[in-house]
Write a protein that holds these residues in place. Sequence first.
Motif, mmCIF file in Angstrom:
data_model
loop_
_atom_site.group_PDB
_atom_site.id
_atom_site.type_symbol
_atom_site.label_atom_id
_atom_site.label_comp_id
_atom_site.label_asym_id
_atom_site.label_seq_id
_atom_site.Cartn_x
_atom_site.Cartn_y
_atom_site.Cartn_z
ATOM 1 N N LYS B 304 0.895 -1.241 0.034
ATOM 2 C CA LYS B 304 0.019 0.148 -0.168
ATOM 3 C C LYS B 304 0.974 1.196 0.094
ATOM 4 O O LYS B 304 0.489 2.279 -0.681
ATOM 5 N N GLU B 305 2.125 1.139 0.554
ATOM 6 C CA GLU B 305 2.971 2.418 0.573
ATOM 7 C C GLU B 305 3.556 2.621 -0.712
ATOM 8 O O GLU B 305 3.556 3.718 -1.128
ATOM 9 N N LEU B 306 3.923 1.627 -1.390
ATOM 10 C CA LEU B 306 4.404 1.509 -2.807
ATOM 11 C C LEU B 306 3.628 2.114 -3.605
ATOM 12 O O LEU B 306 3.690 3.087 -4.654
ATOM 13 N N TYR B 307 2.141 1.512 -3.355
ATOM 14 C CA TYR B 307 1.167 1.917 -4.316
ATOM 15 C C TYR B 307 0.942 3.503 -4.244
ATOM 16 O O TYR B 307 0.658 3.987 -5.244
ATOM 17 N N ALA B 308 0.939 4.016 -2.949
ATOM 18 C CA ALA B 308 0.714 5.435 -2.800
ATOM 19 C C ALA B 308 1.911 6.297 -3.382
ATOM 20 O O ALA B 308 1.597 7.264 -3.997
ATOM 21 N N LYS B 309 2.949 5.789 -3.364
ATOM 22 C CA LYS B 309 4.195 6.380 -3.831
ATOM 23 C C LYS B 309 3.952 6.286 -5.203
ATOM 24 O O LYS B 309 4.404 7.598 -6.189
ATOM 25 N N PHE B 310 3.794 5.093 -5.824
ATOM 26 C CA PHE B 310 3.515 5.389 -7.536
ATOM 27 C C PHE B 310 2.607 5.951 -7.939
ATOM 28 O O PHE B 310 2.649 6.738 -9.114
ATOM 29 N N THR B 311 1.665 6.230 -7.364
ATOM 30 C CA THR B 311 0.334 6.830 -7.861
ATOM 31 C C THR B 311 0.521 8.479 -7.576
ATOM 32 O O THR B 311 0.229 9.278 -8.219
ATOM 33 N N LYS B 312 0.996 8.721 -6.474
ATOM 34 C CA LYS B 312 1.138 10.187 -6.088
ATOM 35 C C LYS B 312 2.422 10.926 -6.652
ATOM 36 O O LYS B 312 2.285 11.755 -7.426
ATOM 37 N N GLU B 313 3.557 10.504 -6.045
ATOM 38 C CA GLU B 313 4.760 10.996 -6.804
ATOM 39 C C GLU B 313 5.148 10.653 -8.022
ATOM 40 O O GLU B 313 5.513 11.582 -8.688
ATOM 41 N N HIS B 314 4.726 9.528 -8.581
ATOM 42 C CA HIS B 314 5.373 9.234 -9.836
ATOM 43 C C HIS B 314 4.121 9.248 -10.987
ATOM 44 O O HIS B 314 4.205 8.971 -12.013
ATOM 45 N N GLN B 315 2.956 9.700 -10.469
ATOM 46 C CA GLN B 315 1.528 9.924 -11.296
ATOM 47 C C GLN B 315 1.370 9.073 -12.147
ATOM 48 O O GLN B 315 0.734 9.109 -12.967
ATOM 49 N N LEU B 316 1.576 7.517 -11.678
ATOM 50 C CA LEU B 316 1.098 6.453 -12.492
ATOM 51 C C LEU B 316 -0.258 6.179 -12.099
ATOM 52 O O LEU B 316 -1.031 6.575 -11.282
ATOM 53 N N SER B 317 -0.952 5.535 -13.306
ATOM 54 C CA SER B 317 -2.430 5.268 -12.944
ATOM 55 C C SER B 317 -2.496 4.048 -11.994
ATOM 56 O O SER B 317 -1.655 3.497 -11.707
ATOM 57 N N ASP B 318 -4.028 3.981 -11.756
ATOM 58 C CA ASP B 318 -4.182 2.750 -10.809
ATOM 59 C C ASP B 318 -3.870 1.554 -11.405
ATOM 60 O O ASP B 318 -3.170 0.637 -10.589
ATOM 61 N N TYR B 319 -3.967 1.228 -12.449
ATOM 62 C CA TYR B 319 -3.518 0.145 -13.224
ATOM 63 C C TYR B 319 -2.277 -0.257 -13.146
ATOM 64 O O TYR B 319 -1.740 -1.456 -12.765
ATOM 65 N N ASP B 320 -1.423 0.725 -13.596
ATOM 66 C CA ASP B 320 0.126 0.437 -13.681
ATOM 67 C C ASP B 320 0.781 0.289 -12.100
ATOM 68 O O ASP B 320 1.339 -0.684 -12.097
ATOM 69 N N ALA B 321 0.187 0.795 -11.483
ATOM 70 C CA ALA B 321 0.864 1.029 -9.885
ATOM 71 C C ALA B 321 0.165 -0.607 -9.151
ATOM 72 O O ALA B 321 1.089 -1.267 -8.437
ATOM 73 N N THR B 322 -0.906 -0.845 -9.566
ATOM 74 C CA THR B 322 -1.462 -2.185 -9.044
ATOM 75 C C THR B 322 -0.447 -3.234 -9.699
ATOM 76 O O THR B 322 -0.083 -4.277 -8.923
#
Lengths: 94, 483
Positions: B304-322
Amino acid sequence: MKIDKSLISRIEHLARLQLSDTERTQIQGDLNNILEMVSKLDELNTDGIEPLVYMSDTVNSFRPDEVTNQVERSDALKNAPDSNEQFFKVPRVM
Amino acid sequence: MSTIYDQYETVIGLEIHIQLNTNSKAFCGDDAHFGGAPNTHVSAISLGHPGTLPRLNAQQIKSAIKLGLALGSEINSVNTFDRKNYFYADLPKGYQITQDNQPFCRGGSVMVKTINGERAIRTHHIHMEEDAGKSIHDLDPNHSFIDLNRAGVPLLEIVTEPDLRSGEEVEAYMLAMRQLVRYLDISDGNMDEGSMRCDVNISVRKKGETTFGERCEVKNVNSMRFAKRAIQYEVKRQIDLIESGGKVRQQTLNFDPETGVTSPLRDKEDAHDYRYFPEPDLPPVHLSNEQIELWKSELPALPKELYAKFTKEHQLSDYDATILTEERPVAVFYQKLAELNGNYKAVANLMINKIRPYIQEQKIHIQEFPVPVNSLSDFIQLIVDGKVASAMAYQRIFPKLIETPNETPLSIAEQLHLIQSADEDFLMTLVKEVIEKNPQKVAAYQKGKKGLIGFFMGEIMRASKGKADPKATNQLLGELLRK
């Protein structure tokens, strides 16, 4: 607590034992005697005393996560009432 | 169409058993790994011989606490063990060592994505126990065979609150739990090898009711698909029973994956009396705050922490981050490449479309991926800088890079003549050619069918074999078409 016939038959089931009527009567007597002897302890006042579970004060007795002290299969199976080269054999349980 | 079933709500709680990936068993030094010839991972202790004493494996305590910390559970400072007594052929001691009174962890939760959004599924507690041996019933008509390799292997039992509402949510929860134990590296989470099994407690109630219905427990569900099917069957059975005027009785049920049907275990087997009492052979485990804090500081970044980082800081989509957080090694690899290169979306694309499929096809670990990270970063840079068309890079440079990982992506691009050209003469020839060949389309474009620009671009790209720089071409094409 009193050991009666129905309790004997319940313990029989839990331990998967089958006793004869003579054995049942004998065991019922034995168990009642044991309980009576132990009930002597009830005469003591144990208010405010923590139950004693451990015979020493040791805590955190760990072993490292290493494989050690295994026995050979032939030795493992040696004392079993019934076995083949690989498995313990028991009366069918299904 | 609304049916009678829609008037009911399903309430589910789980008891999940996780087999820990320790080297040795919970209370003795036998090999704890799955497999091995029958009855070779055994010792006097696991065979239940008189006069033997169990001794705690230090590693399993750490594993339990790591899971508790990851779930946000409260960690118990004084922990004890208990004996659960029952007679069965694959339990040589006649009792299972478990925790009845003082489990290692209480409370905590797992976030699960459901059709109604993300929800916290609460944990009641996590306790430690040992596994039993295996009974084999189909090798002999008159006997059951016993293999004690698994006897004494350490398990964690996670008991959830009755927070789940459907088979789909159960599946999502199991997937989240599997992902978590793999991230923490405390279990392989393999359901087919029995490293993760669950008992499912199911009840139904009319929607809007606040009290729970009588529940049934379905035992030993060892795959997510079976869990879903068992729940489907059991929910329908309970509703049908209630609707026909009957009452659900608290029962333990077995699910048969062959027939898809649950059936009650015999009543006598059901009449459990485990006679729990404290295990005097295992001294208590005291955990200090310092110890717990130390283990907490050693936890890896959680999904969940990496997901948050990838979607917020890296601006990736939900699909990519998942996808990128599904397995920890992939997430770690992505992070390394992302930090090196900085073009997060391009890195994510390469991970998801090329690198991950490659390691899955080749069945290799991502750390064995042949191309070094800095070379992958150069590869991405070729695309980002517009030196090579991304389709060309993916289709032609990438396979070559895997074959010859020591060559630079740039030299491969040059050898294959894939460097895009913004050279005006080169582009002018191509653009003119396509305009001359398609007079009708040019007329249509000039009358306002602006969408045709895509057609012209496609033709030019094809003629240039991907070498035409798209930006420069687009500009030039626009100018010539407007004339």
